[in-house]
Design an enzyme around this catalytic site. Structure first.
Site, short mmCIF file in Angstrom:
data_model
loop_
_atom_site.label_atom_id
_atom_site.label_comp_id
_atom_site.label_asym_id
_atom_site.label_seq_id
_atom_site.Cartn_x
_atom_site.Cartn_y
_atom_site.Cartn_z
N TYR A 52 0.73 -1.24 0.05
CA TYR A 52 0.11 0.09 -0.06
C TYR A 52 0.87 1.14 -0.08
O TYR A 52 1.89 1.37 0.87
CB TYR A 52 -1.07 0.18 1.25
CG TYR A 52 -2.41 -0.02 0.92
CD1 TYR A 52 -2.93 0.81 0.12
CD2 TYR A 52 -2.91 -1.11 1.31
CE1 TYR A 52 -4.15 0.90 -0.30
CE2 TYR A 52 -4.21 -1.18 0.48
CZ TYR A 52 -4.95 -0.36 -0.22
OH TYR A 52 -6.20 -0.60 -0.58
N GLU A 54 -0.64 4.73 -0.59
CA GLU A 54 -1.33 6.13 -0.82
C GLU A 54 -0.59 7.29 -0.56
O GLU A 54 0.29 7.34 0.08
CB GLU A 54 -2.62 6.15 0.04
CG GLU A 54 -3.84 4.94 -0.29
CD GLU A 54 -5.11 5.08 0.71
OE1 GLU A 54 -4.74 5.69 1.63
OE2 GLU A 54 -5.92 4.53 0.46
N ASP A 198 -6.62 13.07 -25.41
CA ASP A 198 -6.76 11.50 -25.08
C ASP A 198 -5.81 10.62 -26.12
O ASP A 198 -6.31 10.18 -26.91
CB ASP A 198 -7.97 11.10 -24.81
CG ASP A 198 -8.14 9.76 -24.33
OD1 ASP A 198 -7.01 8.96 -24.34
OD2 ASP A 198 -9.61 9.29 -24.13
N THR A 224 -3.56 5.72 -22.30
CA THR A 224 -3.41 4.19 -21.58
C THR A 224 -1.88 3.82 -21.91
O THR A 224 -1.33 4.64 -22.63
CB THR A 224 -4.29 3.32 -22.38
OG1 THR A 224 -3.83 3.22 -23.47
CG2 THR A 224 -5.78 3.57 -22.32
N LYS A 227 -1.89 0.18 -25.04
CA LYS A 227 -1.96 -0.16 -26.41
C LYS A 227 -0.92 0.06 -27.22
O LYS A 227 0.04 -0.83 -27.04
CB LYS A 227 -3.08 1.02 -26.70
CG LYS A 227 -4.52 0.68 -25.98
CD LYS A 227 -5.71 1.56 -26.35
CE LYS A 227 -6.68 1.38 -25.38
NZ LYS A 227 -7.88 2.33 -25.72
N ARG A 233 -1.42 -3.03 -18.65
CA ARG A 233 -2.69 -2.22 -18.47
C ARG A 233 -3.00 -1.21 -17.54
O ARG A 233 -2.66 -1.49 -16.31
CB ARG A 233 -3.74 -3.41 -18.28
CG ARG A 233 -5.33 -3.19 -18.59
CD ARG A 233 -5.95 -4.52 -18.55
NE ARG A 233 -5.63 -5.19 -19.98
CZ ARG A 233 -6.05 -4.79 -21.06
NH1 ARG A 233 -7.09 -3.88 -21.07
NH2 ARG A 233 -5.58 -5.16 -22.35
C1 LIG Z 1 -8.95 2.71 -24.69
C2 LIG Z 1 -9.37 4.08 -24.66
C3 LIG Z 1 -9.65 4.59 -23.56
C4 LIG Z 1 -9.92 3.76 -22.30
O1 LIG Z 1 -8.95 3.10 -21.61
P1 LIG Z 1 -9.35 1.83 -20.83
O2 LIG Z 1 -7.96 1.44 -20.39
O3 LIG Z 1 -10.17 0.69 -21.34
O4 LIG Z 1 -10.26 2.38 -19.56
C5 LIG Z 1 -9.98 6.01 -23.29
N1 LIG Z 1 -9.83 6.87 -24.37
C6 LIG Z 1 -9.46 6.30 -25.46
C7 LIG Z 1 -9.60 7.21 -26.81
C8 LIG Z 1 -9.28 4.90 -25.71
O5 LIG Z 1 -9.08 4.56 -26.95
#
Ligand SMILES: *Cc1c(COP(=O)(O)O)cnc(C)c1O
Length: 417
Positions: A52, A54, A198, A224, A227, A233
């Site tokens: 932990y 925090e 994003d 993220t 990807k 993850r």
């Molecule tokens: C995949 C994605 C997310 C969300 O990611 P998670 O890890 O699945 O919560 C947010 N924004 C965009 C543009 C994405 O492609």
């Protein structure tokens, strides 16, 4: 592998081993998936999961944090170097929580956010009516232009002038073109809005220098890490120094509890990998492969949305192929080609059975696929859809898929026994 687990809990061990086999035996085209390195896997399975912590490095609510402080600081420093960020928070548990924390850091309930329409390539977390965020903030949506396939920047500007959003949001999950961050920033300045990108899908392409980087220009950038960036993850928020305190407070204690330090260690490992010159080659190859797949599919009369791809993915409208996205996904599953059904802009069909499929090259590029392999993939997809009722033909295609995947071993260091 899994020698301890196999004895203690064979049902779970067996399912994991079967999943390794599945990943080895399919052509993985889901654009949001990838294969992490063995070093990333090792970090994820480490004793850090017990801890932990925090708070943030140097200022925690728990004792015994000297080692996780080292790890979290390294993750932050490497991410800063990778993207040229002023401030980084590596604690968001995934992409969606990163976005939610960013909204709460920058906005008050009821504030207006201008984001892209979901069917035009936006993400659920950008204001889809099925999300709780859509009940808290006032989302309005811009779209892409039918003729050019590009974001309709002029329409976006008009909407910004009319609606005076506090935040303009870019970054998509099915849009295949480059983004004009300068133009967005100009519009935002004109209406005094903050800017947020994003980059969940394209972070690896940006880190590898294959796409434009919004981090130096935008106020806040979320992503993220699993990807194209090819880490564990997880999520991450980068921002200008002036938003650093707000962002950190919004992530913890505003929204989350204890950070997942095993995950943060794996992020740090992946960032180090992404700083290496080989990662630039990887990013470049993802784009070359997407172009090769696009060329083959166009020759086979597939309709590519947004005109073309300039990133790692292709959104395909199947309405001229006499098959729905759901049917196509299920059929391709049968021959071990994995992809996902997807809405096309202003899709007349339903989200669970839309008109399109989405294909991406990051995962198979990690396995070593080059342009010629993706030409074969395009051909296999076309033959699968054409032979939907011919079981013999489908069995033959599946054999060809298996043959191709065997040429590119996945995790050879892991034994399924
Ligand atoms: C995949 C994605 C997310 C969300 O990611 P998670 O890890 O699945 O919560 C947010 N924004 C965009 C543009 C994405 O492609």
């Amino acid at each position: 592998m899994l020698n301890i687990l196999k004895n203690q809990d064979p049902k779970i061990a067996d399912a994991i081993i079967l999943e390794l086999e599945r990943q080895r035996n399919v052509i993985e085209l889901i654009p949001s998936e990838n294969f992490v390195s063995p070093a990333v896997l090792e970090s994820l399975g480490s004793v850090l999961t017990n801890k932990y912590a925090e708070g943030y490095p140097g200022s925690r609510y728990y004792g015994g944090t000297e080692n996780v402080d080292v790890i979290e600081n390294l993750a932050r420093e490497r991410a800063k170097e990778l993207f040229g960020a002023e401030h980084v928070n590596v604690q968001p548990l995934s992409g969606a929580p990163a976005n939610i924390a960013a909204y709460f850091a920058l906005l008050e309930p009821g504030d207006t956010i201008l984001g892209m329409d979901l069917s035009h390539g936006g993400h659920l977390t950008h204001g889809s009516p099925v999300t709780y965020m859509s009940k808290i903030f006032n989302f309005i949506r811009y779209k892409t232009n039918k003729e050019t396939g590009l974001i309709d920047y002029e329409n976006l500007r008009q909407m910004a002038i009319e609606n005076k959003p506090k935040l303009i949001l870019v970054g998509y999950s099915a849009y295949s073109r480059e983004i004009d961050y300068e133009k967005i920033k100009q519009i935002a300045d004109e209406v005094k809005a903050m800017t947020m990108a994003d980059i969940a899908h394209i972070a690896g392409l940006i880190a590898g220098g294959a796409m434009k980087n919004p981090v130096p220009l935008f106020d806040v950038v979320t992503t993220t890490t699993h990807k194209t960036l090819r880490g564990p993850r997880g999520g991450m928020i980068m921002c200008k120094e002036k938003f650093a305190k707000q962002i950190d407070k919004a992530v913890f204690p505003g929204f989350q509890g204890g950070p997942h330090e095993h995950n943060i260690a794996a992020k740090a490992v992946a960032f180090k990998e992404a700083i290496q010159p080989e990662f630039r080659e990887y990013a470049k190859q993802i784009l070359l492969n997407a172009k090769a797949l696009e060329k083959t599919l166009k020759e086979l009369d597939f309709k590519i949305m947004f005109g073309q791809t300039e990133n790692h993915l292709l959104l395909i409208d199947l309405s001229n192929k006499n098959i729905s996205g759901k049917e196509a996904q299920e059929l391709l599953d049968k021959v071990n080609i994995t992809c996902n059904k997807n809405m096309i802009p202003d899709d007349p069909r339903k989200p669970m059975d839309p008109s399109g499929i989405r294909l991406g090259t990051p995962a198979m590029t990690t396995r070593g696929f080059k342009e010629s392999d993706f030409e074969i993939v395009g051909d296999l997809i076309s033959r699968t859809l054409e032979n939907k009722a011919d079981e013999t033909a489908l069995a033959e295609i599946k054999n060809e898929v298996l043959e191709l995947t065997r040429k590119f071993p996945l995790y050879p260091e892991l034994s399924a026994k």
